[in-house]
Design an enzyme around this catalytic site. Structure first.
Site, mmCIF file in Angstrom:
data_model
loop_
_atom_site.group_PDB
_atom_site.id
_atom_site.type_symbol
_atom_site.label_atom_id
_atom_site.label_comp_id
_atom_site.label_asym_id
_atom_site.label_seq_id
_atom_site.Cartn_x
_atom_site.Cartn_y
_atom_site.Cartn_z
ATOM 1 N N GLU A 81 0.836 -1.199 0.000
ATOM 2 C CA GLU A 81 0.000 0.000 0.000
ATOM 3 C C GLU A 81 0.872 1.250 0.000
ATOM 4 O O GLU A 81 1.963 1.227 0.589
ATOM 5 C CB GLU A 81 -0.923 0.003 1.230
ATOM 6 N N HIS A 138 -8.276 0.929 2.100
ATOM 7 C CA HIS A 138 -7.957 0.888 3.527
ATOM 8 C C HIS A 138 -8.823 1.882 4.305
ATOM 9 O O HIS A 138 -8.333 2.788 4.993
ATOM 10 C CB HIS A 138 -6.471 1.179 3.764
#
Length: 525
Positions: free
Chosen positions: A260, A278
């Protein structure tokens, strides 16, 4: 003034709380690693979310840093081992966004069950593909929860409210707790074989990394659906893609990814995958909660010594910190006393707690004793890293409690074993709550420690006290207090002498040369 750096985006309430408590808080977001390394030496605390990486290099540069506070649960971005080695407390806020994350998992389960994002996109495009999006009900289905801690338990509770059956795998889940929250505790293989939906709520560790991989998918029901709002590394993404392509897995809802920010991923573009960036903790309420919680925890530690939700040292509430304070001073003095007299390799430390002190949280007291013992051997030890350092050096630490009172209402006794000898020192708190040494090497005496002291062991013979006083007087050293004890008449005796200035090496040599003196050592507290 105590200073805290806020290096990620936090609710403005965090800065307000720090400043209300008299702590200077500077918020600087988006720093490069090099900029953070250059800036961090100024600060006592560092408040972060997930963007800042607290690496060994950052910690090595953080010469004044005492605490890192993570506003959220996961601490993948903090090198806890390096933080511990550098004596830095690492805290998180495990409950601030629990409800938000659990609710997101339930929302993702609905989304993948009814293909809501795909249907939404199709409808906006004017296609009206009603027959294409055939979903499944949640009622009566079995939800497998991997990791049934705080968030997993909340997700399970919501699923039970939807009339689902819940099975849970968690090595730390007791049968009583499982019964209390209404889930069936099972082993992982059984969960994989029974679950219609599987949701992950476990931290990312060496044992959980890739917990859903090729072998795990092979054990699942055909048509299972996967939800992951915990950590991306829990799922082997290539194996998941294969399972989706084969039809083994009917759908997946993912809020987290192995890398990420996830700008590219093998699962992107797959019409069986629901993906969010997220968002598990991304609600207004959660952001306020974790910001407030981390600021309060850090302020409590920096100002009062209270430790909450720490990952690398015992927790101490603010109330405990007040009660523990005089005992912590006593524990520190006992450890320091024994440490300054220890000249050989430490093998074992035994700490016995007697009387009133047994009613308190003794774990921080033990850490402080060990800190005091190790400080003469190294500069960088503190109560945060003392236990880890002792473990690295194979020093055995034994704690024991004796609730009954002996000669004193409370007593802490520290016994040290080296490769050459053993010795012990014990202390208590008198009515004024000030520490006193009451026993050294099983010899009773009473002494209040001061900044500069002399420790002298000698044979109990007439004339010693006068000779010692003459040496110190000739050197211009004024005696503040003088405490004596002996094993028996003519046997080993101990003198603890408080002096107004440090004794020079020349003075120590002259004391050592006196008749019947066995050992002399300058101590500093």
């Amino acid at each position: 003034m105590v200073k805290v750096l806020i290096s990620d985006k936090l609710s403005p309430l965090a800065k307000e709380i720090f400043e209300q408590r008299g702590i200077q808080a500077d918020q600087i977001v988006g720093m490069t690693p090099e900029e953070l390394i250059a800036k961090i030496p100024e600060y006592d605390g560092l408040a972060i979310r997930s963007a800042t990486k607290v690496t060994p290099e950052v910690l090595a540069a953080a010469e004044n840093l005492k605490v890192v506070g993570r506003a959220g649960i996961g601490v993948d971005n903090v090198d806890i081992k390096a933080a511990t080695a550098n004596g830095v407390v690492v805290m998180n806020t495990p409950f601030g966004n629990s409800i938000t994350t659990a609710e997101h998992a339930i929302a993702m389960m609905f989304a993948v069950a009814r293909q809501i994002p795909q249907a939404n996109e199709s409808t906006h495009a004017g296609k009206w593909e009603k027959s294409k999006f055939m979903g499944v009900e949640l009622t009566s289905k079995t939800l497998g929860v991997i990791g049934c801690g705080n968030i997993g338990a909340i997700a399970a509770d919501r699923a039970l409210g939807l009339k689902m059956k819940v099975v849970a795998f968690d090595p730390f889940l007791s049968e009583d707790r499982a019964e209390e929250i209404g889930v069936e505790k099972v082993e992982l293989d059984e969960l994989l074989g029974r679950a219609d939906f599987i949701t992950l709520h476990t931290p990312l560790t060496d044992s959980t990394r890739g917990i859903l991989g090729k072998d795990a998918f092979a054990k699942m029901k055909d048509g299972v659906r996967i939800i992951n709002c915990a950590r991306g590394g829990l799922i082997d993404e290539d194996a998941l893609k294969e399972a989706l392509d084969s039809g083994k897995v009917a759908g997946a809802a993912l809020d987290v990814f192995a890398e990420e920010p996830a700008k590219e991923n093998a699962l992107f573009g797959n019409d069986k995958v629901v993906a969010t960036p997220h968002l598990g903790a991304s609600t207004t309420e959660a952001q306020v909660n974790v910001a407030v919680q981390v600021a309060e925890q850090m302020a409590d530690y920096l100002l009062d010594g209270a430790v909450t939700n720490a990952l690398n040292m015992p927790s101490v509430t603010a109330e405990e910190a007040v009660r523990l304070n005089p005992y912590m001073k006593l524990a520190g003095e006992l450890g320091s006393f024994a440490g300054q007299l220890t000249e050989n390799a430490l093998q074992k430390i035994q700490i016995e707690y007697q009387g009133d002190v047994t009613e308190l949280n003794i774990r921080p007291l033990t850490a402080i004793v060990v800190e005091g013992l190790l400080q003469p051997l190294m500069d960088s030890v503190n109560m945060v890293n003392a236990m880890a350092i002792a473990k690295e050096r194979d020093i055995e630490i034994i704690e024991s409690k004796n609730e009954g009172e002996g000669d004193y209402h409370t007593l802490i006794k520290v016994s040290v074993t080296t490769d050459k000898q053993s010795r012990c020192v014990a202390g208590t708190l008198f009515a004024d709550r000030r520490p006193r040494i009451v026993e050294v090497k099983d010899i009773r005496l009473e002494a209040e420690l001061s900044e500069d002291m002399l420790y002298v062991t000698n044979e109990d013979m007439p004339g010693f006290i006068g000779a010692l006083g003459t040496v110190l007087g000739d050197a211009g050293l004024n005696i503040a207090t003088f405490s004596l004890g002996r094993a028996a008449e003519g046997g080993e005796a101990i003198a603890l002498v408080s002096v107004d200035q440090p004794a020079s090496d020349d003075v120590l040599d002259k004391v050592q040369a006196l008749p019947h003196v066995r050992q002399v050592k300058a101590l500093k507290f």
